[in-house]
Write an enzyme that holds these catalytic residues in place. Sequence first.
Site: not given
Lengths: 294, 196
Positions: A24, A81, A153, A165, A214, A235-236
């Site tokens: 990101d 996005k 995030g 999973r 995550g 992402g973050s």
Amino acid sequence: MRDEATFRVKSGLAEMLKGGVIMDVVDSEQAKTAEDAGAAAVMALERVPADIRRDGGVARMSDPEMIAGIQETVTIPVMAKARIGHFMEARVLEALEVDYIDESEVLTPADERNHIDKWDFKVPFVCGATNLGEALRRIGEGAAMIRSKGEAGTGDIVEAVRHMRQIVGEIRRLTMLGEDELATAAKEIAAPLDIVRGVAQEGKLPVVLFCAGGIATPADAALMMALGAEGVFVGSGIFKSEDPALRARAVVEATTHWQDAARVAEASRGLGPAMVSLESSKLESEQLLAQRGW
Amino acid sequence: MGERAHAGGPLIGVLALQGGFDAHERMLAGLGAQTREVRVPADLEGLDGLVIPGGESTTMTLGVEREGLAEPLREFVASGRPVLGSCAGLIMLDRSHLGLMDVEARRNAFGRQIASFEADLDVAGMPGGPMRAIFIRAPWIAEHGPEVEILASVDGHPVAARQGHLIGVAFHAELGSDDRLHEMLLRLVGETAGSA
């Protein structure tokens, strides 16, 4: 005879991203940092998920000016996005010639019943999923790549693990069913029967499966590869950490060498603090982005 | 994991730093070859041939630097063992990257993903008619030296070339079901092994 936008051409780009990290970025400078660190693609967005969470309000498609600036800066694929169901944002992104559109739960959904009819576009789509039924419904709508949703995030890997999973486990179970049990299985997970048959036969999705939501460390990325991801979205996790360039390179290295713990260890050394994280299980249910989409 | 055994077949490495490596492995395994994913120089030992797959050439270039693979790859080619480079793999072989083929590839020459396409392509020396070629943000060969034989072109731009035991193509055969390009690589491997 020349054919554009066939499903092979759309899903083929995702094949070329395998084993890679998609990062990101919110501006051209970050995009350059990501490319120089070895990102296989960048996701252009206005705010990373951690900031969307903090700021609240409606999260929308990014400013085309910003996306165009990133396209001019890097040569790797540029993704962007659109809100779930917002086919007009997707049309705008297609007009901008982004390389992949992410119909994303990280943005505020625009339609509470319908996802975008992705067959109707020349640009390929990636969509999030928390389980196999959701993944196959998105593929039925034309998605050419799937990513597990995780909880964007947060910097907490637990939801990514749960979703990966879940998807991989459900695929495994499908392969053990008899031909005469597949129609009921398809009904139970509310997925198109022909795609369910294909998955049962091949033991994998008909498109590339990445992980998202995550990932904060090289070991997180390696973990998700070991659980069956074919590549990762971060992402973050990169640009909210103390030293983004260093961490970006480390996550790329760990994603390539996930089978070699010594290499993951080496990549993990001296990166400085990871992003400020939130424990997913402490979030209120309306703060959970993964519940958006169906 | 990483190595697929087929007793007796040649052992072909597939560079697996990033990109579409497993589609190549599937296709090679289907032709009876053994395959091994190559991530570090030691993985090149004992290989009979190599595939450099598609992917992102910037990512692969950084990976080659990080792993110190440039010199071992040059030695591999100097030893006469055949290499097939596909899409980003063609770029990796060119003058500006590993400098193994006397070609200059132009990256993303056909445009962004929206311009990606598949087409029937006549490839010189390929028996059995045109092959289905898949072009994804594909390069073409902008320049080439006299040692390079151009095998196929699209709109007048070279997209497949051979220089001795090196084959470079701008497209993906491994995403389809036509395995004749990989057969061509294995034939070169057979000839090399026979002459050694």
